[in-house]
Design an enzyme around this catalytic site. Structure first.
Site, PDB file in Angstrom:
ATOM      1  N   GLU A  50       0.852  -1.197   0.000  1.00 11.77           N
ATOM      2  CA  GLU A  50       0.000   0.000   0.000  1.00 11.77           C
ATOM      3  C   GLU A  50       0.884   1.243   0.000  1.00 11.77           C
ATOM      4  O   GLU A  50       1.684   1.430   0.915  1.00 11.77           O
ATOM      5  CB  GLU A  50      -0.898  -0.013   1.238  1.00 11.77           C
ATOM      6  CG  GLU A  50      -1.657   1.282   1.469  1.00 11.77           C
ATOM      7  CD  GLU A  50      -2.283   1.354   2.852  1.00 11.77           C
ATOM      8  OE1 GLU A  50      -2.492   2.482   3.351  1.00 11.77           O
ATOM      9  OE2 GLU A  50      -2.558   0.290   3.446  1.00 11.77           O
TER      10      GLU A  50
ATOM     11  N   LYS B 194     -11.233  -2.252   7.445  1.00 11.40           N
ATOM     12  CA  LYS B 194      -9.933  -1.985   8.062  1.00 11.40           C
ATOM     13  C   LYS B 194     -10.176  -1.495   9.495  1.00 11.40           C
ATOM     14  O   LYS B 194     -10.724  -0.415   9.699  1.00 11.40           O
ATOM     15  CB  LYS B 194      -9.183  -0.930   7.249  1.00 11.40           C
ATOM     16  CG  LYS B 194      -7.921  -0.383   7.911  1.00 11.40           C
ATOM     17  CD  LYS B 194      -7.355   0.753   7.075  1.00 11.40           C
ATOM     18  CE  LYS B 194      -6.314   1.547   7.819  1.00 11.40           C
ATOM     19  NZ  LYS B 194      -5.805   2.680   7.011  1.00 11.40           N
TER      20      LYS B 194
END
Length: 216
Positions: free
Chosen positions: A43, A131
């Protein structure tokens, strides 16, 4: 790769390495080091200098690495990073229009949530994975408590995941984990200690493997 295939691949890998870099130069060497240690999902936070170029370059240079964009806050940013080549999106909070934009392009989204209500809302709005953020504040018992009445949730804790507790997070029901400083330490990156990054990646991957063996 379809949205579902991408999610399944990340869950299979178990780790998303979070890169918050101060400069664009040297990023590919970092990717090399992490990949050598077994990390296949990365990421890049949008605040990284040259983030769009990095996403595009990593996507072209490393076809077997899944490259995502992190800290995505709105639908315009979502569309921009997807067009640059991001294969998944990660957000600190959940926004329905961001989820919709990701799905318009068949791109999975890992939507940030904190409270039980936020977690359920993210799931109902279509987040592919929720998340759990910041996970270090909530803790492993919180994840267990959330998963008990809502076992259908795919949850990825991010924040405070370490080599010592990554297995505990997975055994508590996490489908994967997001790892920042404990894996991609800024000082080590600035110092060019790429072997350290590889060794850390190996340690994390081994802990994931062991945790999943014990729960299978």
């Amino acid at each position: 790769m379809s949205r579902i295939d991408t999610v399944n691949k990340i869950i299979q890998e178990g780790i998303v390495a979070i890169l918050r870099l101060n400069k664009e130069a040297g990023a590919l060497a970092i990717v090399d080091a992490l990949q050598a240690g077994g990390i296949q999902a990365l990421e890049i936070t949008v605040g990284t200098p040259g983030a769009l170029r990095l996403i595009e370059t990593i996507r072209e240079t490393y076809p077997h690495v899944l490259i995502g964009a992190g800290s995505v806050l709105d639908s315009v940013m979502a569309q921009t990073v997807i067009r640059a080549g991001a294969q998944f999106l990660v957000t600190p909070v959940s926004r329905k229009n961001v989820i919709q934009m990701a799905h318009r392009y068949d791109v999975p989204i890992f939507s940030g949530a904190f409270s039980p209500g936020e977690i359920l809302t993210a799931f109902e709005q279509g987040a592919d994975v929720v998340k759990l953020f910041p996970a270090e504040i909530l803790g492993i018992p919180f994840l267990k408590a959330i998963k008990a009445p809502m076992p259908q949730l795919q949850v990825m804790p991010t924040g405070g995941v370490t080599v010592d507790n990554v297995g505990d997070w997975l055994r508590a029901g996490a489908c994967a984990v997001g790892i920042g400083g404990a894996l991609t330490d800024g000082h080590e990156i600035e110092s060019g200690h790429h072997l350290w990054l590889t060794e850390r990646a190996i340690l994390f991957c081994e802990q994931v493997r062991q945790a999943r063996q014990k729960t299978s």
